[in-house]
Design an enzyme around this catalytic site. Structure first.
Site, short mmCIF file in Angstrom:
data_model
loop_
_atom_site.label_atom_id
_atom_site.label_comp_id
_atom_site.label_asym_id
_atom_site.label_seq_id
_atom_site.Cartn_x
_atom_site.Cartn_y
_atom_site.Cartn_z
N HIS A 261 -25.75 15.23 -9.53
CA HIS A 261 -24.92 14.10 -8.38
C HIS A 261 -25.67 14.06 -7.14
O HIS A 261 -25.92 12.90 -6.64
CB HIS A 261 -23.59 14.84 -8.29
CG HIS A 261 -22.65 14.14 -7.47
ND1 HIS A 261 -21.76 13.23 -7.85
CD2 HIS A 261 -22.45 13.94 -5.96
CE1 HIS A 261 -21.23 12.42 -6.81
NE2 HIS A 261 -21.68 13.15 -5.49
N GLU A 262 -26.02 15.10 -6.52
CA GLU A 262 -26.65 15.19 -5.20
C GLU A 262 -28.11 14.38 -5.23
O GLU A 262 -28.29 13.72 -4.44
CB GLU A 262 -26.82 16.37 -4.51
CG GLU A 262 -25.42 17.23 -4.34
CD GLU A 262 -24.35 16.53 -3.48
OE1 GLU A 262 -24.76 15.57 -2.48
OE2 GLU A 262 -23.09 16.46 -3.73
N HIS A 265 -27.76 10.76 -4.87
CA HIS A 265 -27.59 10.44 -3.26
C HIS A 265 -29.16 10.50 -2.67
O HIS A 265 -29.23 9.81 -2.04
CB HIS A 265 -26.75 11.45 -2.44
CG HIS A 265 -25.42 11.24 -2.84
ND1 HIS A 265 -24.69 9.96 -2.70
CD2 HIS A 265 -24.40 12.03 -3.36
CE1 HIS A 265 -23.48 10.10 -2.84
NE2 HIS A 265 -23.00 11.51 -3.05
#
Ligand code: CO
Length: 497
Positions: A261-262, A265
């Protein structure tokens, strides 16, 4: 006034903001506990300096001298629009009110913490009332067309309106509630208990790094991975983009999945082109668009059969206990649907319902359509109606999230918007890269990442999210693609349609 002068000026603001982010990262990753007070003072001072530059007479002079000028290029226009908006948002609130708000906010956050610990909404209630009153007023100062809530939405999702969200979230809510009922009535059950085991931190870190490297996150020369209580991404320019995770030795999912997920980003920020640095546009188009990237990697890719066809054998090599779990059972286990009370633990299907509940509540609160006393009751009713679950106390109900205590109204919708943008982009990506699934099965993510870079990342915040989604897909924001994606995926998994 020269444009280069303005850019030099904006760079100073960026240096201050990057320093604040670096201090914040350090406080989450490295800082000794007792350093908090001094650290807050440092951050407070720098934030004040950044605020002064953003709202100065000089900034006003820049804005006045460039506004209305013809022949400006796309980036300069977007930059001017951005700084004008920041200037107005900041200067329209009387200083004394803003200072009072910051004081109230600190008190509100500690009251929320205490209330959550004691599972008692009444401790937080008067502070919530203050946060709502202040945000209502801010929205009035900024001005809005139809709905007071729009002014707050615009802070995180530029240009987004309640009218649009009512439409897409309404459609999404109905589809999700239906699909969830069908799944709950299905005789096919999935179970994720098979994934419990003993997984060393070192092995999880190695696997996580191997995945991120394949996905295209550069942690060798422009990034790094650390440990913090809550995983997050931060960056200072495009060449220093850091992500964090946290490990659980009984379950590799929290660390590996949050890294992906990170990483989504992080890849976005690493792919921002150099020419946007110092223009205030060197970041994502919006919070929702940022979340679309993390959710694309975390949900669409990471929860797919194609992804695990490639990576699962590596997990089985590392963890002998997974040898008894075949790929299909593993795939089912990581896609288990189970309505729950806590948003951050929710599965891919029910997650957006948690967000929609908060959106509906915020809209009522900001428009003064419900009493603060009725908040826990309405919260619990909505959970019962949409998810079929009821909190036993306020801590696992209305007090679970930190956002309202910090006055962050309008933020929650971006989480669900990320899912919608992500699915809509994925639909287009599949048209452009019909072979995507074979590439992923072979562990090749390069054309997917290239597609995202060319269609989304390279623009930074040059376009508003609505413009960007139209530019890439030729359509307005819509719930259709996400609904289609979920129906398709979970229909197959649970034998329902
Ligand atoms: Co995120």
């Amino acid at each position: 006034m020269e444009l280069t002068e303005l850019k030099e000026y904006l760079k100073k603001i960026e240096y201050l903001n990057s320093t604040i982010s670096l201090l914040h990262w350090d406080s989450m990753v490295n800082m000794p506990k007792e350093a908090m007070e001094y650290r807050s003072e440092m951050i407070g001072y720098l934030a004040g300096e950044s605020y002064k530059l953003t709202t100065s007479e000089k900034m006003k002079a820049f804005i006045d001298s460039f506004t209305g000028m013809e022949d400006l290029d796309l980036i300069t226009k977007a930059m001017l629009e951005n700084i004008t908006k920041e200037y107005q948002k900041a200067t329209k609130i009387p200083e004394a009110e803003f200072v009072q708000y910051e004081i109230d906010k600190a008190l509100s956050q500690s009251a929320w913490e205490e209330g959550k610990k004691k599972k008692d909404f009444s401790i937080f209630k008067p502070h919530l009332a203050k946060m709502i009153a202040a945000n209502k007023k801010f929205s009035e100062y900024w001005g809005f067309v139809d709905n007071k809530y729009d002014g707050l939405l615009d802070l995180y999702e530029p240009g987004m309106t309640t009218e649009r969200l009512d439409l897409v979230f309404g459609e999404l809510r109905e589809a999700l509630v239906d699909l969830l009922r069908n799944i709950q009535n299905s005789d096919r059950k999935t179970d994720d208990a098979i994934l419990k085991g003993d997984y060393s931190i070192d092995s999880q870190r190695k696997l996580g790094e191997a995945i991120l490297e394949k996905l295209g996150y550069d942690f060798e020369t422009r990034g790094r991975i650390d440990v913090s209580a809550h995983p997050f991404t931060t960056n200072f320019g495009n060449k220093d983009v850091r992500i964090t995770t946290k490990y659980n030795t009984a379950d590799f999912r929290p660390a590996i999945f949050s890294l992906i997920h990170e990483g989504g980003h992080g890849i976005y920020e690493q792919n921002i082109p150099d020419e946007l640095l110092g223009t205030s546009l060197a970041t994502g188009a919006s919070m929702g668009m940022h979340e679309s990237q993390s959710r694309f990697y975390e949900n669409v890719l990471r929860k797919s059969m194609e992804f695990w066809s490639y990576f699962y054998p590596k997990f089985q090599e590392t963890y002998p206990e997974l040898e008894r779990v075949d790929l299909k059972s593993f795939y089912q286990a990581i896609n288990c649907v189970e309505p729950s009370l806590i948003r951050i633990d929710a599965d891919e299907l029910t997650y957006s319902l948690h967000v929609i509940i908060r959106y509906e509540m915020e809209k009522l609160l900001i428009n003064g359509d419900i009493l603060i006393d009725d908040v826990p009751r309405l919260w619990n009713e909505k959970y019962k109606e949409y998810l079929g679950v009821t909190p036993e106390n306020d801590a696992e109900g209305v007090l679970q999230d930190v956002h309202w205590s910090g006055g962050d109204f309008g933020y929650f919708p971006t989480y669900a918007l990320g899912n919608l943008y992500g699915a809509q982009l994925f639909h287009k990506l599949k048209e452009d890269l019909p072979d995507w699934n074979h590439q992923v099965e072979g562990g090749d993510f390069s054309s997917i990442t290239k597609w995202l870079r060319e269609n989304v990342h390279q623009y930074g915040a040059t376009f508003k999210p609505a413009e960007l989604i139209r530019k890439v897909t030729g359509e307005e924001l819509s719930a259709t693609y996400f609904i289609e994606y979920l129906n398709n995926k979970f229909g197959k998994l649970y034998g329902v349609s």
